[in-house]
Motif scaffolding. Structure first.
Motif, PDB file in Angstrom:
ATOM      1  N   ILE A   1       4.881  -3.349   0.148  1.00  0.00           N
ATOM      2  CA  ILE A   1       5.437  -3.391   1.449  1.00  0.00           C
ATOM      3  C   ILE A   1       6.514  -2.512   1.763  1.00  0.00           C
ATOM      4  O   ILE A   1       7.507  -2.091   1.127  1.00  0.00           O
ATOM      5  N   SER A   2       6.229  -1.680   3.081  1.00  0.00           N
ATOM      6  CA  SER A   2       7.320  -0.676   3.376  1.00  0.00           C
ATOM      7  C   SER A   2       8.170  -1.304   3.883  1.00  0.00           C
ATOM      8  O   SER A   2       8.150  -2.158   4.665  1.00  0.00           O
ATOM      9  N   ASP A   3       9.530  -0.948   3.655  1.00  0.00           N
ATOM     10  CA  ASP A   3      10.629  -1.498   3.998  1.00  0.00           C
ATOM     11  C   ASP A   3      11.235  -0.686   5.253  1.00  0.00           C
ATOM     12  O   ASP A   3      12.344  -0.945   5.557  1.00  0.00           O
ATOM     13  N   GLU A   4      10.605   0.450   5.295  1.00  0.00           N
ATOM     14  CA  GLU A   4      10.963   1.208   6.610  1.00  0.00           C
ATOM     15  C   GLU A   4      11.056   0.484   7.953  1.00  0.00           C
ATOM     16  O   GLU A   4      11.940   0.501   8.827  1.00  0.00           O
ATOM     17  N   ALA A   5      10.066  -0.283   8.187  1.00  0.00           N
ATOM     18  CA  ALA A   5       9.718  -0.893   9.488  1.00  0.00           C
ATOM     19  C   ALA A   5      10.106  -2.535   9.277  1.00  0.00           C
ATOM     20  O   ALA A   5       9.898  -3.218  10.271  1.00  0.00           O
ATOM     21  N   LEU A   6      11.056  -2.817   8.133  1.00  0.00           N
ATOM     22  CA  LEU A   6      11.463  -4.183   8.263  1.00  0.00           C
ATOM     23  C   LEU A   6      12.863  -4.524   8.867  1.00  0.00           C
ATOM     24  O   LEU A   6      13.560  -3.499   8.705  1.00  0.00           O
ATOM     25  N   ALA A   7      12.934  -5.653   9.393  1.00  0.00           N
ATOM     26  CA  ALA A   7      14.447  -5.891   9.844  1.00  0.00           C
ATOM     27  C   ALA A   7      15.079  -6.258   8.544  1.00  0.00           C
ATOM     28  O   ALA A   7      14.706  -6.374   7.411  1.00  0.00           O
TER      29      ALA A   7
ATOM     30  N   ALA B   1      -6.400  -6.733  -6.903  1.00  0.00           N
ATOM     31  CA  ALA B   1      -5.999  -6.329  -5.579  1.00  0.00           C
ATOM     32  C   ALA B   1      -4.686  -5.813  -5.284  1.00  0.00           C
ATOM     33  O   ALA B   1      -4.573  -4.988  -4.391  1.00  0.00           O
ATOM     34  N   ALA B   2      -3.706  -6.331  -5.767  1.00  0.00           N
ATOM     35  CA  ALA B   2      -2.287  -6.181  -5.681  1.00  0.00           C
ATOM     36  C   ALA B   2      -2.012  -4.478  -5.849  1.00  0.00           C
ATOM     37  O   ALA B   2      -1.461  -3.777  -5.385  1.00  0.00           O
ATOM     38  N   THR B   3      -2.552  -4.270  -7.103  1.00  0.00           N
ATOM     39  CA  THR B   3      -2.411  -2.909  -7.416  1.00  0.00           C
ATOM     40  C   THR B   3      -3.295  -1.920  -6.711  1.00  0.00           C
ATOM     41  O   THR B   3      -2.572  -0.680  -6.402  1.00  0.00           O
ATOM     42  N   CYS B   4      -4.490  -2.353  -6.166  1.00  0.00           N
ATOM     43  CA  CYS B   4      -4.998  -1.367  -5.199  1.00  0.00           C
ATOM     44  C   CYS B   4      -4.275  -1.241  -4.177  1.00  0.00           C
ATOM     45  O   CYS B   4      -4.374  -0.068  -3.568  1.00  0.00           O
ATOM     46  N   GLN B   5      -3.785  -2.341  -3.442  1.00  0.00           N
ATOM     47  CA  GLN B   5      -3.057  -2.212  -2.400  1.00  0.00           C
ATOM     48  C   GLN B   5      -1.895  -0.978  -2.405  1.00  0.00           C
ATOM     49  O   GLN B   5      -1.305  -0.482  -1.553  1.00  0.00           O
ATOM     50  N   LEU B   6      -0.896  -1.204  -3.682  1.00  0.00           N
ATOM     51  CA  LEU B   6      -0.008  -0.172  -3.827  1.00  0.00           C
ATOM     52  C   LEU B   6      -0.357   1.044  -3.973  1.00  0.00           C
ATOM     53  O   LEU B   6       0.145   2.186  -3.298  1.00  0.00           O
ATOM     54  N   LEU B   7      -1.421   1.330  -4.901  1.00  0.00           N
ATOM     55  CA  LEU B   7      -1.911   2.502  -4.982  1.00  0.00           C
ATOM     56  C   LEU B   7      -2.444   3.235  -3.736  1.00  0.00           C
ATOM     57  O   LEU B   7      -2.370   4.443  -3.366  1.00  0.00           O
ATOM     58  N   GLU B   8      -3.067   2.273  -2.927  1.00  0.00           N
ATOM     59  CA  GLU B   8      -3.853   3.029  -1.428  1.00  0.00           C
ATOM     60  C   GLU B   8      -2.480   3.266  -0.726  1.00  0.00           C
ATOM     61  O   GLU B   8      -2.781   4.232  -0.073  1.00  0.00           O
ATOM     62  N   LYS B   9      -1.578   2.480  -0.762  1.00  0.00           N
ATOM     63  CA  LYS B   9      -0.163   2.960   0.006  1.00  0.00           C
ATOM     64  C   LYS B   9       0.178   3.976  -0.281  1.00  0.00           C
ATOM     65  O   LYS B   9       0.891   4.891   0.713  1.00  0.00           O
TER      66      LYS B   9
ATOM     67  N   PHE C   1      -3.595   7.084  -2.936  1.00  0.00           N
ATOM     68  CA  PHE C   1      -4.738   7.338  -3.867  1.00  0.00           C
ATOM     69  C   PHE C   1      -6.013   6.765  -3.437  1.00  0.00           C
ATOM     70  O   PHE C   1      -5.961   5.756  -2.874  1.00  0.00           O
ATOM     71  N   ASP C   2      -7.109   7.250  -3.780  1.00  0.00           N
ATOM     72  CA  ASP C   2      -8.434   6.503  -3.782  1.00  0.00           C
ATOM     73  C   ASP C   2      -8.600   5.754  -4.898  1.00  0.00           C
ATOM     74  O   ASP C   2      -8.416   6.287  -6.014  1.00  0.00           O
ATOM     75  N   VAL C   3      -8.868   4.500  -4.875  1.00  0.00           N
ATOM     76  CA  VAL C   3      -8.970   3.745  -5.949  1.00  0.00           C
ATOM     77  C   VAL C   3     -10.415   3.149  -6.110  1.00  0.00           C
ATOM     78  O   VAL C   3     -11.043   2.816  -5.013  1.00  0.00           O
ATOM     79  N   ILE C   4     -10.742   3.319  -7.263  1.00  0.00           N
ATOM     80  CA  ILE C   4     -12.197   2.733  -7.827  1.00  0.00           C
ATOM     81  C   ILE C   4     -11.910   1.504  -8.660  1.00  0.00           C
ATOM     82  O   ILE C   4     -11.256   1.712  -9.742  1.00  0.00           O
TER      83      ILE C   4
END
Length: 733
Positions: free
Chosen positions: A400-406, A629-637, A640-643
């Protein structure tokens, strides 16, 4: 002229007389001779010269005569002194109370006093100077006053005496008739002669014999008193098998009437009594006992038992004495035998009860071991299963990117991350306790760089201490110690964490001090301290001094892990604490030989802002769908391209199909049925050569670490810290 007219052998007076006659004849011839040729004068001169020579010779002869007279006087004086000394010596020897004789080096008697040989009147007159030593011995051996031992002859006695004469010093006693005794002392002189002294010791020997008799009587009384005092029956026999003594206890044990056995009775009498009344047990019989007593050789100690049914059981011990006699003791062991029988019966009953109880305990132990093993497996499995979703949750939060969070959402996100970190810490502690309790905890002791380890701990705990306003100090150390790097880090980590938790203000210090072959690491805080009655309890599971502490402050397992890990590694642990002043924990670590090779632990690296390449390909092999799924989400953020695939077989099939070799491989160790994650990496390396890969696992056993290290593959533990994952991806980039 003097050479022909004078005879040198004549005495001086005769020679002087001849010289005067010669001078007178020459003077007369001179006076009668009237020859004018001067011959008379020449003869006169010769006469004068001859007279001078006669006078000189006369003077020398007179001097020689004086010297001779003086020498004769001295010799006479010496002779008189020698005679006087000899007479004094003879008088002195005569005053000696002992018989005295002196033989020269040729064994001839020189002198003796009147007491020499006085005890043998029949040969006393023959003992005179000039007698040879051999003749002296022969006279003594044949004297009627000599009391020869039984079966001895004068010749054999004389032979023994002559053999002893060869010794330098001899002293012995000679027995004479009439119970008289003479002590003979023989000594060599410096010139090889022999001095013999004969001393009458009859009174001494008789007195000694009398005293010995008194002593024997006293000893006999003492022996009698001792025998009667003994609780054993005792009988003593002489070398001929005759009864010498016995005590009343023997009569009572054997029920022997007083008049039946008396002093002097034969051993056979006792044997007949024993065989008639008692039974022999074991290999000893009446015949064997009789043969033992009548043996002509040295008898070995003999022990056996006699019994009269169950009413009387006697332990018999027989032993030979130095004079070939023997002593026998009889001990009543009836009570002991009955007690042993009762004990044996009780033991049999007790053994059966113990066997039954042991069987019950063994069953209970097996049940407890099964329960403990089940609990350990459950804890390990539950922890592993919990770590999977926990790791996924942390990765989701990290993505989760904290840049856009309140601000409110950012604080909520931070609290959720802290809660997950607390759960992770608790699960790690449970896994450690499970391994240490099960006894299956394996350690990998090797050289560890203590300085690098302390540096990493300082970086880890500095932010935590700063948030509490505490001063955190670590002293450097260049020591390399023998320990298990994982457990040593956990020990120090728990000690420092515990110190920070229980210190409200002040400081926490980690100090090192070297002492010989060891280095001491001390964790010192200025916290609340531990009461003395609580210091032994702080190492118990789930025990906390502050009972109101929340679960986020730990479950009270940290010091338990410290104590058990120190015991496993044989690191001495010491606790000193004062309430209100603080606590000091000290562990002792063995230092590695400076010459021994070692691999220093890598120093900590700070996480720098992540710069992720946009064209990297990561192959993620994970059988847990949520974690994948969680690891893919972090890596893609991160760009990285994830297989992502769920098994090793799927990964091999997919990579063959797309014909692409990813830049990085993240592989779960436990992929379920089929190959493990490490097997997959090895097969990929065999196809494509060296790869950048990491094993991901929740299993922290040293075996997995060793296998991965052997394959040169690093390990990331679940829950995966995204900082460590980022470090790996950056290093690979």
């Amino acid at each position: 002229m003097t050479d022909t007219l004078m005879n040198p052998a004549d005495p001086p007076a005769r020679q002087n007389e001849k010289l005067l006659q010669i001078v007178e004849v020459l003077m007369r011839r001179v006076e009668q001779d009237t020859d004018d040729s001067g011959a008379a004068y020449a003869q006169f001169q010769r006469a004068v010269m001859l007279e001078d020579e006669v006078r000189q010779r006369t003077s020398e002869l007179e001097h020689a005569l004086d010297l001779l007279n003086e020498s004769n006087g001295l010799l006479a004086e010496a002779t008189r002194e020698a005679q006087a000394a000899r007479q004094n010596l003879a008088d002195a020897i005569e005053t000696v109370q002992e018989g005295f004789a002196l033989f020269d080096a040729d064994d001839t008697m020189i002198m003796c006093n009147s007491r020499f040989g006085m005890h043998m009147a029949d040969i006393h007159g023959a003992l005179v100077p000039g007698l040879s030593f051999a003749d002296y011995v022969g006279l003594v051996s044949r004297s009627s006053q000599l009391a020869l031992p039984k079966n001895d002859t004068p010749e054999s006695w004389a032979g023994r005496r002559m053999r002893r004469h060869d010794d330098n010093h001899v002293m012995f006693n000679v027995r004479l008739s009439g119970d008289r005794w003479v002590q003979v002392s023989e000594h060599r002189t410096r010139d090889g002669g022999t001095v013999i002294l004969q001393t009458d010791v009859t009174d001494i020997i008789r007195l000694e014999r009398e005293e010995r008799g008194k002593l024997l009587d006293n000893q006999a009384r003492m022996i009698r008193a001792t025998l009667e005092h003994l609780n054993q029956g005792v009988c003593i026999f002489d070398a001929q098998g005759r009864l010498v003594d016995w005590n009343r206890r023997l009569g009572r044990l054997l029920e022997i009437p007083v008049g039946r056995v008396q002093i002097g009775s034969s051993f056979d009498t006792l044997v007949l009594r024993l065989s008639a009344e008692m039974h022999f047990s074991g290999t000893v019989s009446t015949e064997a006992l009789t043969a033992w007593a009548g043996s002509q050789y040295r008898r070995e100690p003999l022990s056996f038992e006699l019994n009269r049914g169950d009413d009387l059981i006697l332990a018999v011990f027989a032993q030979e004495m130095p004079d070939r006699g023997f002593v026998m003791s009889f001990t009543d062991i009836t009570t002991e035998r009955h007690a042993m029988r009762a004990i044996r019966e009780a033991n049999e009953t007790l053994e059966q009860r113990v066997h039954d109880r042991t069987t019950e305990l063994a069953d209970a132990l097996r049940r407890a071991e099964r329960a403990n093993a089940s609990r350990s497996r459950f804890v390990a499995a539950a922890s592993h299963d919990l770590l999977q979703p926990l790791s996924a949750a942390k990765l989701y939060l990290a993505s989760i990117s904290d840049e856009a969070l309140a601000d409110t959402a950012r604080r909520t996100l931070e609290k959720a991350h802290n809660a997950l970190t607390s759960v992770e810490s608790i699960l790690d502690a449970l896994l450690d306790i499970s391994r240490l309790e099960s006894g299956h905890a394996a350690v990998d002791v090797k050289p560890v760089d203590l300085g690098a380890l302390l540096s990493r701990l300082h970086e880890d705990f500095a932010p935590i201490a700063a948030r509490k306003g505490l001063k955190l100090e670590f002293s450097g150390s260049a020591a390399v110690v023998n320990s298990d790097a994982l457990y040593l880090r956990r020990i120090l980590q728990n000690l420092v964490s515990n110190a920070i938790r229980y210190t409200k203000d002040g400081s926490v210090r980690v100090e090192t001090e070297r002492d010989g072959a060891h280095i001491y690491v001390r964790v010192i805080d200025t916290g609340i301290g531990i009461p003395e009655d609580e210091q032994s309890n702080v190492f118990r599971e789930f025990h906390r001094l502050n009972a109101q502490a929340s679960a986020s402050d730990g479950m009270g397992l940290g010091l338990t892990i410290v104590e058990r890990a120190c015991a496993l590694l044989e690191h001495a642990l010491e606790l000193r604490s004062t309430v209100g002043q603080g606590t000091c924990f000290t562990i002792s670590l063995p230092i590695v030989n400076p010459d021994a090779p070692y691999t220093a632990a890598p120093s900590a690296q700070r996480l720098t802002p992540l710069v992720v390449p946009t064209d990297g390909i990561v192959c993620l092999v994970e059988n847990d769908a949520e974690f994948r799924a969680a690891t893919c989400q972090l890596l893609e953020k991160w760009g990285f391209d994830v297989i992502d695939v769920e098994s090793g077989e799927s990964a091999l099939s997919l990579l063959d199909e797309i014909d692409i070799v990813p830049d990085v491989f993240l592989v779960d160790y436990q992929l379920g049925a089929g190959m493990s994650g490490l097997d997959l990496i090895k097969r990929l390396q065999s196809r494509h050569g060296r790869l950048s890969a990491r094993i991901i696992t929740a299993n922290r056993s040293p075996e997995i670490v060793q296998r991965c290290a052997a394959a040169s593959v690093g390990v990331l533990y679940k829950p995966v810290k995204f900082e460590e994952l980022a470090d790996f991806l950056l290093a690979d980039a």
